[in-house]
Design a protein around this motif. Structure first.
Motif, PDB file in Angstrom:
ATOM      1  N   PRO A 353      50.894  47.614  39.413  1.00  0.00           N
ATOM      2  CA  PRO A 353      49.704  47.254  39.236  1.00  0.00           C
ATOM      3  C   PRO A 353      50.638  45.703  40.448  1.00  0.00           C
ATOM      4  O   PRO A 353      49.916  44.555  41.079  1.00  0.00           O
ATOM      5  CB  PRO A 353      48.894  47.420  38.901  1.00  0.00           C
ATOM      6  N   GLU A 354      52.010  45.113  39.154  1.00  0.00           N
ATOM      7  CA  GLU A 354      52.143  43.815  39.748  1.00  0.00           C
ATOM      8  C   GLU A 354      52.657  44.377  40.738  1.00  0.00           C
ATOM      9  O   GLU A 354      53.820  43.089  41.700  1.00  0.00           O
ATOM     10  CB  GLU A 354      53.912  44.069  38.888  1.00  0.00           C
ATOM     11  N   LEU A 355      53.435  45.259  41.781  1.00  0.00           N
ATOM     12  CA  LEU A 355      54.497  45.654  42.414  1.00  0.00           C
ATOM     13  C   LEU A 355      52.807  45.772  44.169  1.00  0.00           C
ATOM     14  O   LEU A 355      52.800  46.298  44.623  1.00  0.00           O
ATOM     15  CB  LEU A 355      54.753  46.863  43.135  1.00  0.00           C
ATOM     16  N   HIS A 356      52.662  44.976  44.089  1.00  0.00           N
ATOM     17  CA  HIS A 356      51.393  44.357  45.129  1.00  0.00           C
ATOM     18  C   HIS A 356      51.624  44.310  46.654  1.00  0.00           C
ATOM     19  O   HIS A 356      52.978  44.338  47.381  1.00  0.00           O
ATOM     20  CB  HIS A 356      50.244  42.951  44.988  1.00  0.00           C
ATOM     21  N   TRP A 357      50.959  44.478  47.915  1.00  0.00           N
ATOM     22  CA  TRP A 357      51.219  44.292  49.269  1.00  0.00           C
ATOM     23  C   TRP A 357      52.445  42.874  49.260  1.00  0.00           C
ATOM     24  O   TRP A 357      53.485  43.778  49.918  1.00  0.00           O
ATOM     25  CB  TRP A 357      49.905  44.354  49.973  1.00  0.00           C
ATOM     26  N   LYS A 358      52.013  42.019  48.726  1.00  0.00           N
ATOM     27  CA  LYS A 358      53.631  40.715  49.379  1.00  0.00           C
ATOM     28  C   LYS A 358      54.485  41.041  48.894  1.00  0.00           C
ATOM     29  O   LYS A 358      55.081  41.076  49.548  1.00  0.00           O
ATOM     30  CB  LYS A 358      52.152  39.354  49.053  1.00  0.00           C
ATOM     31  N   LYS A 508      45.278  50.019  46.335  1.00  0.00           N
ATOM     32  CA  LYS A 508      43.264  49.735  46.017  1.00  0.00           C
ATOM     33  C   LYS A 508      42.950  49.062  47.528  1.00  0.00           C
ATOM     34  O   LYS A 508      41.784  48.534  47.564  1.00  0.00           O
ATOM     35  CB  LYS A 508      43.150  49.161  45.157  1.00  0.00           C
ATOM     36  N   GLY A 509      43.251  49.586  48.760  1.00  0.00           N
ATOM     37  CA  GLY A 509      42.935  48.801  49.988  1.00  0.00           C
ATOM     38  C   GLY A 509      43.326  47.552  50.051  1.00  0.00           C
ATOM     39  O   GLY A 509      42.921  46.707  51.409  1.00  0.00           O
ATOM     40  N   ASP A 510      43.580  46.643  49.470  1.00  0.00           N
ATOM     41  CA  ASP A 510      44.529  45.441  49.689  1.00  0.00           C
ATOM     42  C   ASP A 510      45.788  45.136  49.918  1.00  0.00           C
ATOM     43  O   ASP A 510      46.798  45.014  49.436  1.00  0.00           O
ATOM     44  CB  ASP A 510      44.600  44.385  48.171  1.00  0.00           C
ATOM     45  N   LYS A 515      50.328  43.808  58.789  1.00  0.00           N
ATOM     46  CA  LYS A 515      52.234  44.833  58.715  1.00  0.00           C
ATOM     47  C   LYS A 515      52.422  45.693  58.364  1.00  0.00           C
ATOM     48  O   LYS A 515      53.273  45.890  58.437  1.00  0.00           O
ATOM     49  CB  LYS A 515      52.014  43.226  57.608  1.00  0.00           C
ATOM     50  N   MET A 516      50.548  46.133  57.835  1.00  0.00           N
ATOM     51  CA  MET A 516      51.242  47.905  57.412  1.00  0.00           C
ATOM     52  C   MET A 516      51.544  48.590  57.701  1.00  0.00           C
ATOM     53  O   MET A 516      52.294  49.866  57.882  1.00  0.00           O
ATOM     54  CB  MET A 516      50.216  47.697  56.670  1.00  0.00           C
TER      55      MET A 516
END
Length: 551
Positions: A353-358, A508-510, A515-516
């Protein structure tokens, strides 16, 4: 011998050396030794540097200017006159300075022109401080209008002319305008004629002596050559070791012994990763740095070749490439030592979970920058040949560092000649089609592998696993990642609402939708079957950075 390199206060770069046991550091090399005034910025703006071998370097203002700060020549000089309007030609004149040269800060270079046109050009530019008019060596003259008078120096050998812009009512003395450096030479000693007489007696004796002397010298040389050869043969191993140590000191990384690394890794007990190339262990070096030590399992290259390749890789320096600290080539052992990454590999973090989108987008950009550096900016052409999540490491700030580049060379897995590789390299699922279709291998193989990794990071789907298909009633079936992603993108183009079916559920949609879409589009361009249709890594960086600050 101890050595240090220092950028000294006068702007010159010098190497100092000290003998063992000595307290004196002696200058053994300097970047600029002949004329210290050639050091850029030795004196400030609007000033001239002069050099006298007896008195050293000194600074002075150009005519019409005064020191800005007394005693501080780095601050330069300022004019003691003013123009009501610099562009009013009737109020301006040009004064010629002899033996003065200013380097750099040209508004433009006007080739093959006249002095009159050169003067008119500077006159029309309000920020032109003066101009230099110099013969080009081809029978023509070139004009250099200056927007700043910096790096000026007196050069007695300078044959050009420099004209400074001043008000018409400003006057100067002849001494002010002639800035030629004066050298103090000692008086010439009186020449004395020596009366010499030559004896003509004993010609045969002289010839015999010379012949005997030549024979003796020749015999001594033969003995010396034999002794040197014998010494080199007996001490070849020690000399080679010392030479290699010198090279390693010059390139900035260390040669470790096998026992040192065995102790640092606690007898190779702390395994932190493994792959086809070998096993990686965590180590604590004697200087308290935490390192990663990779034991190459199939390395067959000789020690000299291994050293040459390790030296090349050790000189590669980029913030998105793992930094190599040293190596070991002892007997049959081949090990490499590099910096330790706190968060392990991208493969270990994909489900975190630490590997978020940014952070994922930053990893995509950073990895592309590292590969672009290898392909286009290195002194030597470097292909990675095995780009995959396991070889992208993550530091404490979640910035990516590409690892194992050049490993194929260290392991001698086939010789490389231009773009011809004798053996297939890489990992199944990430390998470009060229490896199995007998096509030439170029940097585009790394581009393909990068595209697969980006698709995996965006979708959370590995190219080596099955894809759970909701359309097939929940059945799990083997679907190839690239065709699946292309179909989804085509559906997205028709319906505009299928992107969420592609994105990794761990997000989770965040995520940033625009950019995606860009990341997936770039990844699909990288995995084109035709290598010529794929972008270069520098083009990938440009496409991603174009959208990095969007949103």
């Amino acid at each position: 011998m101890q050595r240090r390199m220092t950028l000294d206060f006068d702007g010159n770069l010098r190497v100092y050396s000290r003998e063992p046991g000595s307290t004196v550091w002696a200058v053994t090399w300097e970047a600029i030794s002949s004329i210290p005034c050639f050091i850029h910025g030795a004196c400030g703006n609007n000033s001239l540097c002069s050099y006298d071998p007896a008195k050293g370097r000194s600074c002075s203002c150009v005519p019409g200017y005064v020191p800005k700060i007394r005693g501080d020549w780095s601050a330069g000089c300022v004019p003691d006159f003013t123009f009501s309007d610099r562009c009013v030609a009737d109020e301006i004149r040009f004064v010629k300075l002899l033996y003065v040269d200013f380097y750099g800060y040209d508004y433009n270079t006007i080739y093959n022109t006249t002095l009159k046109k050169c003067r008119r050009t500077c006159l029309s530019l309000c920020n032109c401080r003066g101009f230099q008019y110099t013969a080009s060596g081809y029978g023509t003259f070139d004009c250099f209008p200056k927007i700043k008078l910096l790096n000026g120096h007196n050069l007695p050998s300078f044959t050009g002319e420099f004209f400074i812009k001043v008000p018409k009512n400003k006057t100067f003395t002849a001494d002010q305008l002639v800035k030629r450096t004066q050298y103090s030479c000692p008086p010439t000693p009186e020449v004395k004629v020596v009366d010499r007489t030559y004896s003509k007696k004993g010609k045969n004796g002289v010839l015999n002596f010379m012949l005997w002397f030549a024979c003796v010298v020749g015999g001594i040389e033969i003995v010396l050559v034999f002794l040197v050869w014998f010494f080199l043969i007996r001490n070849q191993q020690d000399v080679t070791s010392a030479h290699q140590s010198y090279l390693l000191a010059a390139t900035g990384f260390k040669r470790f012994t096998y026992d040192e690394l065995k102790k640092a890794t606690t007898n190779f007990s702390k395994e932190i990763g493994r792959g086809a190339g070998g096993i990686v262990y965590k180590a604590l070096l004697p200087d308290d740095r935490v390192a990663a030590v990779k034991v190459l399992s199939n390395a067959t290259t000789g020690e000299a070749d291994f050293l040459a390749e390790a030296s090349t890789i050790g000189r590669v320096n980029h913030m998105n490439l793992i930094e190599m600290w040293g190596y070991c080539a002892e007997g049959k052992h081949r090990l490499v030592v590099y910096e330790f990454m706190e968060h392990g590999s991208l493969a270990q973090n994909l489900s975190s979970p630490e590997l978020h989108w940014k952070r994922r987008f930053d990893i995509a950009v950073g990895t592309a920058k590292g590969l672009a550096y290898l392909h286009e900016e290195c002194l030597e052409w470097v292909l990675h040949c095995d780009v995959k999540p396991q070889n992208i490491l993550i530091d404490s700030d979640y910035q990516p560092k590409v690892a194992d580049f050049g490993l194929s060379k260290l392991m001698d897995r086939g010789k490389v000649t231009n773009s011809d590789f004798s053996r297939i390299r890489g990992t199944r699922g990430y390998m470009a089609p060229e490896w199995v279709s007998n096509l030439s291998i170029t940097s585009k193989v790394d581009v393909y592998s990068y595209g697969i990794v980006m698709l995996e990071m965006a979708t959370g789907i590995s190219p080596m696993t099955s894809i759970h298909s909701l359309e097939s009633g929940g059945d799990t079936r083997q679907i190839q990642l690239v065709p699946w992603a292309r179909n989804k993108v085509n559906e997205l183009g028709r319906t505009g609402s299928r992107l969420e079916e592609m994105v990794d559920p761990a997000l989770k949609g965040d995520y940033d939708r625009k950019k995606m879409e860009v990341l997936i589009e770039v990844a699909l361009r990288c995995v084109e079957e035709n290598k010529d249709a794929r972008p270069t890594m520098s083009q990938v960086v440009e496409m991603l950075l174009r959208h990095e600050n969007d949103g």
